[in-house]
Design an enzyme around this catalytic site. Structure first.
Site, PDB file in Angstrom:
ATOM      1  CG  ASP A 279      -1.810   1.226   1.282  1.00 12.55           C
ATOM      2  OD1 ASP A 279      -2.926   1.178   0.747  1.00 12.55           O
ATOM      3  OD2 ASP A 279      -1.369   2.235   1.867  1.00 12.55           O
TER       4      ASP A 279
ATOM      5  CG  PHE B 206      -4.491   3.379  -2.498  1.00 17.55           C
ATOM      6  CD1 PHE B 206      -5.681   4.029  -2.751  1.00 17.55           C
ATOM      7  CD2 PHE B 206      -3.314   4.093  -2.616  1.00 17.55           C
ATOM      8  CE1 PHE B 206      -5.712   5.370  -3.125  1.00 17.55           C
ATOM      9  CE2 PHE B 206      -3.329   5.426  -2.998  1.00 17.55           C
ATOM     10  CZ  PHE B 206      -4.530   6.069  -3.247  1.00 17.55           C
ATOM     11  CG  ASP B 207      -3.356  -2.964   1.299  1.00 16.97           C
ATOM     12  OD1 ASP B 207      -3.239  -3.457   0.167  1.00 16.97           O
ATOM     13  OD2 ASP B 207      -2.426  -2.964   2.130  1.00 16.97           O
ATOM     14  CB  VAL B 208      -9.205  -0.059   3.061  1.00 18.61           C
ATOM     15  CG1 VAL B 208     -10.705   0.007   3.341  1.00 18.61           C
ATOM     16  CG2 VAL B 208      -8.444  -0.384   4.346  1.00 18.61           C
TER      17      VAL B 208
ATOM     18  N   GLY C 191      -9.770  -3.966  -1.338  1.00 19.02           N
ATOM     19  CA  GLY C 191     -10.611  -4.990  -0.745  1.00 19.02           C
ATOM     20  C   GLY C 191     -12.083  -4.760  -1.033  1.00 19.02           C
TER      21      GLY C 191
END
Length: 411
Positions: free
Chosen positions: A144, A172-174, A177
């Site tokens: 991220d 950006f990971d969230v 997801g």
């Protein structure tokens, strides 16, 4: 161990979760909360986030705890023939297969989309990568923080006179997801209509391009390269912290009517009639002239006094809280943000699923699993032949059943 039978809008779906760290586990936790049966496949060393500490709860990383409830864990060494066979059988039975290996990384184990879908044409296979599966991005490792830098997010985060900053969460990971979850649900609907699965691909960088919304649009549509503005907004004013007698208060005026209400409460009702401040574009262009006029009034009272009066008048504003204060405020406004997952001393406090359903609410059945906690029972289940639906006992450890056969995890 006995847990409640899975219920919810996704009850009956089996998810083979070959993902780790954040984007994939966040997606599968959301699916699990809605009733899906999630089998978390870990390497022998476990998900990396098990070691990402402090902070901890009872010696367990709170990072790991935050995205892994409602799952069962099995540890597999994909280089071992028996474990590899178990992984392939899980893929053959799964409704959803999700992974975040480097593109192509699972092919050597026979767990790539082409191989899994050959034995399971109805599977929805979701891949999350850093930079996509194309020749330019497939080999790049995707964290991220790297994507925050490469995407441009850090260039617009921080003080104008200071250095670029990352966001305080792996944003950006969230977002990836969430995008993966949307893609999976869309593909499941397509499967419902056609009987066919498909490959869903999400990358952190593509999610960043979309998630930067007005900032990327400023360049793509307007040819403007955004820059750091601290807490200021490039297109709105006021929309930032402003100093009161005892500290800052976030005040926003998203349209002309809201600004008129703000001016009325502050005791400067003439400001909206000033041609420099009448329209949002005027206020934004003349923010350096408007800000001191607002601050002059705000400094006469405390932030709490202004907060109460402005909210009563319909002007959006809020204090800058710490995380504990934010959780407390969510509780105060009735969101009931914390749930308890598990029983007795093993119960783990967790943040409530973000979506409310009137008919099929999220459920919290299992605390985040220990490494390989359910390995033995999952191996027994995978070794048992599938001969169509089977009756489930009253103490089964969870169940799901779909057109691809029995999904029962318990004995």
């Amino acid at each position: 161990m006995t847990v409640d039978r899975a219920e919810g809008p996704l009850a009956g779906l089996l998810v083979a979760d070959f993902s780790r760290i954040l984007a994939g586990p966040y997606a599968t936790m959301l699916l699990a909360d809605l009733g899906a049966e999630v089998v978390k496949v870990e390497g022998l060393g476990g998900d990396d986030t098990r070691t990402w500490q402090p902070p901890v709860r009872d010696g367990i990383s709170t990072y790991y705890l935050g995205v892994n409830r409602n799952k069962r864990s099995i540890a597999l060494d994909l280089r071992d023939a028996d474990d590899q066979a178990a992984a392939r059988e899980l893929g053959r039975r799964a409704d959803v297969f999700i992974e975040n290996f480097k593109p192509g990384g699972l092919a050597r184990f026979g767990l790539d989309y082409e191989t899994v879908s050959a034995g399971n044409p109805a599977v929805v296979y979701a891949s999350i990568s850093g930079f996509g599966s194309g020749p330019g991005g497939a080999a790049l490792p995707g964290y991220d923080l790297i994507v925050q830098a490469i995407s441009g997010l850090m260039s617009v985060t921080g003080d104008p006179a200071g250095e670029p900053f990352r966001a305080g969460v792996a944003v950006f990971d969230v977002i990836s997801g969430l995008h993966a979850t949307i893609g999976i649900l869309a593909a499941l609907n397509h499967r419902h209509e056609t009987g066919r699965g498909q490959h869903v691909e999400v990358s952190l960088l593509a999610s960043a391009m979309s998630g930067l919304v007005n900032q990327t649009s400023a360049y793509v549509a307007g040819g403007v390269v955004p820059f750091r503005m601290g807490n200021s907004h490039p297109s709105l004013f006021p929309y930032e912290p402003l100093p009161c007698a005892d500290g800052d208060l976030i005040i926003t005026a998203g349209n002309d009517l809201q600004f008129r209400k703000l001016a009325q409460v502050l005791g400067v009702p003439e400001l909206p009639d000033d041609p420099r401040f009448g329209r949002n574009e005027d206020r934004t262009a003349n923010r350096d002239q408007l800000r001191p006029l607002l601050v002059e009034r705000l400094r006469t009272r405390t932030k709490l006094e202004w907060f109460r009066e402005l909210i009563a008048a319909g002007v959006a504003c809020g204090p800058i809280n710490t995380i504990d204060q934010g959780v407390a405020f969510a509780a105060e406004v009735g969101l009931d943000p914390v749930v308890s997952v598990g029983q007795g001393d093993a119960a783990v406090p967790s943040v409530r699923h973000p979506i409310t359903f009137s008919e099929t609410p999220a459920s919290y059945r299992l605390p985040p699993p220990a490494l390989d906690e359910h390995g033995a029972e999952i191996r027994r289940w995978l070794a048992a032949p599938q001969e169509g639906p089977q009756k489930k006992g009253p103490n089964d450890m969870g169940s799901s059943h779909s057109e691809t056969g029995d999904r029962e995890m318990g004995g």
